[in-house]
Write a protein that holds these residues in place. Sequence first.
Motif, mmCIF file in Angstrom:
data_model
loop_
_atom_site.group_PDB
_atom_site.id
_atom_site.type_symbol
_atom_site.label_atom_id
_atom_site.label_comp_id
_atom_site.label_asym_id
_atom_site.label_seq_id
_atom_site.Cartn_x
_atom_site.Cartn_y
_atom_site.Cartn_z
ATOM 1 N N UNK A 47 -1.492 -5.003 -1.350
ATOM 2 C CA UNK A 47 -2.765 -5.270 -2.018
ATOM 3 C C UNK A 47 -2.818 -6.741 -2.453
ATOM 4 N N UNK A 48 -3.988 -7.328 -2.389
ATOM 5 C CA UNK A 48 -4.178 -8.707 -2.829
ATOM 6 C C UNK A 48 -4.453 -8.722 -4.341
ATOM 7 N N UNK A 49 -3.723 -9.575 -5.066
ATOM 8 C CA UNK A 49 -3.932 -9.712 -6.505
ATOM 9 C C UNK A 49 -4.178 -11.181 -6.841
ATOM 10 N N UNK A 50 -4.674 -11.416 -8.043
ATOM 11 C CA UNK A 50 -4.939 -12.778 -8.501
ATOM 12 C C UNK A 50 -4.150 -13.033 -9.783
ATOM 13 N N UNK A 51 -3.400 -14.109 -9.806
ATOM 14 C CA UNK A 51 -2.609 -14.467 -10.981
ATOM 15 C C UNK A 51 -3.524 -14.657 -12.186
ATOM 16 N N UNK A 52 -3.019 -14.281 -13.355
ATOM 17 C CA UNK A 52 -3.818 -14.412 -14.569
ATOM 18 C C UNK A 52 -3.124 -15.250 -15.647
ATOM 19 N N UNK A 197 7.382 19.947 0.298
ATOM 20 C CA UNK A 197 7.626 19.178 -0.918
ATOM 21 C C UNK A 197 8.557 17.998 -0.675
ATOM 22 N N UNK A 198 8.494 17.024 -1.575
ATOM 23 C CA UNK A 198 9.402 15.880 -1.540
ATOM 24 C C UNK A 198 10.765 16.321 -2.072
ATOM 25 N N UNK A 199 11.823 16.004 -1.331
ATOM 26 C CA UNK A 199 13.169 16.326 -1.786
ATOM 27 C C UNK A 199 13.914 15.100 -2.309
ATOM 28 N N UNK A 200 13.457 13.907 -1.918
ATOM 29 C CA UNK A 200 14.122 12.683 -2.367
ATOM 30 C C UNK A 200 13.168 11.515 -2.197
ATOM 31 N N UNK A 201 13.187 10.586 -3.140
ATOM 32 C CA UNK A 201 12.351 9.380 -3.050
ATOM 33 C C UNK A 201 13.170 8.186 -3.534
ATOM 34 N N UNK A 202 13.235 7.168 -2.707
ATOM 35 C CA UNK A 202 13.986 5.962 -3.035
ATOM 36 C C UNK A 202 13.044 4.764 -3.049
ATOM 37 N N UNK A 203 13.043 4.044 -4.165
ATOM 38 C CA UNK A 203 12.236 2.834 -4.250
ATOM 39 C C UNK A 203 12.858 1.745 -3.397
ATOM 40 N N UNK A 204 12.079 1.209 -2.475
ATOM 41 C CA UNK A 204 12.558 0.144 -1.620
ATOM 42 C C UNK A 204 12.244 -1.218 -2.225
ATOM 43 N N UNK A 205 11.951 -2.192 -1.378
ATOM 44 C CA UNK A 205 11.661 -3.532 -1.864
ATOM 45 C C UNK A 205 10.284 -3.589 -2.529
ATOM 46 N N UNK A 206 10.177 -4.459 -3.501
ATOM 47 C CA UNK A 206 8.911 -4.696 -4.203
ATOM 48 C C UNK A 206 8.706 -6.195 -4.181
ATOM 49 N N UNK A 207 7.695 -6.655 -3.439
ATOM 50 C CA UNK A 207 7.554 -8.080 -3.199
ATOM 51 C C UNK A 207 6.189 -8.605 -3.603
ATOM 52 N N UNK A 208 6.198 -9.834 -4.112
ATOM 53 C CA UNK A 208 4.967 -10.565 -4.389
ATOM 54 C C UNK A 208 5.083 -11.878 -3.631
ATOM 55 N N UNK A 209 4.245 -12.046 -2.640
ATOM 56 C CA UNK A 209 4.364 -13.181 -1.737
ATOM 57 C C UNK A 209 3.049 -13.946 -1.639
ATOM 58 N N UNK A 227 -2.109 -18.898 -6.604
ATOM 59 C CA UNK A 227 -2.862 -18.046 -7.524
ATOM 60 C C UNK A 227 -3.127 -16.693 -6.881
ATOM 61 N N UNK A 228 -3.587 -16.700 -5.651
ATOM 62 C CA UNK A 228 -3.776 -15.458 -4.899
ATOM 63 C C UNK A 228 -2.434 -15.041 -4.306
ATOM 64 N N UNK A 229 -2.121 -13.756 -4.403
ATOM 65 C CA UNK A 229 -0.845 -13.254 -3.902
ATOM 66 C C UNK A 229 -1.037 -11.907 -3.229
ATOM 67 N N UNK A 230 -0.079 -11.542 -2.384
ATOM 68 C CA UNK A 230 -0.018 -10.195 -1.826
ATOM 69 C C UNK A 230 1.138 -9.461 -2.488
ATOM 70 N N UNK A 231 0.847 -8.280 -2.989
ATOM 71 C CA UNK A 231 1.893 -7.451 -3.595
ATOM 72 C C UNK A 231 2.156 -6.262 -2.666
ATOM 73 N N UNK A 232 3.428 -6.026 -2.349
ATOM 74 C CA UNK A 232 3.814 -4.979 -1.404
ATOM 75 C C UNK A 232 4.897 -4.105 -2.013
ATOM 76 N N UNK A 233 4.686 -2.804 -1.936
ATOM 77 C CA UNK A 233 5.682 -1.834 -2.401
ATOM 78 C C UNK A 233 6.115 -0.974 -1.222
ATOM 79 N N UNK A 234 7.399 -0.676 -1.145
ATOM 80 C CA UNK A 234 7.955 0.135 -0.062
ATOM 81 C C UNK A 234 8.721 1.304 -0.671
#
Length: 242
Positions: A47-52, A197-209, A227-234
Amino acid sequence: MGWIRRTPPLVLPMVVLSAGLVVAGAVAVKGIRTAADTITVTGASTERIRSDYADWTVVVQGSGASQQAAYQAVQPDLQQTLAFLRTQGVPDGSIQLAVLESSSNDIRNRVNGALIKTEWSARQPIRISTPDVNLISKVSRSIGSLVGDGVSLTIQPPAYTYTKLADKRVDMLAKATADARKRAVAIAGQAGSGIGAITKADTGTFQITVPNSTDMGRYGSYDTRTIEKDITAVMGVTFRVQ
């Protein structure tokens, strides 16, 4: 039934026992498969975010034959820099002078090591912090004119950050999990199966680029240059297969 009469007495019980084992084995394997079959899928959300918020530091420098002289050399450039920031619209409440730094450097004779003189330098950091990211972006691009006027400055790039990152992180991980389920349904559907159902969930990389970046850090990243950034969650999610 003639074959029964021709079968030796011990063979018939063995045939019956073997048939029973085959049936029982089929049931056992089926039961294990239903209980244990899973699929692990990686889901992602961008998702695209804007620095505040912006943090920015410029450093006024001076030098002299003594610590006092170095300090005094800094003062005119410091006042000129502060005046520039104010005329550009930076409020006084956003400006903070950090601790003055000073250091000495001994100049020695290369042959005998005798002390020739001692030079002192002083550095006065000016820190600007404000939610007005557009203002800092504009001023940081124009402050270089002071260097042309003879002001001794070290200009660091502004650091643009996003203060609501904690809430955004939860939202992005939820979206990444939903994406993982969508992928799992598509994969399992090709085999005629469903997803449970979900049996396991692992948080991967979390990046702001920077926007549209293809960089992928192993441990995540947080770029503060734009100022504009892309935030990515895996997310790596394991689902039960039905």
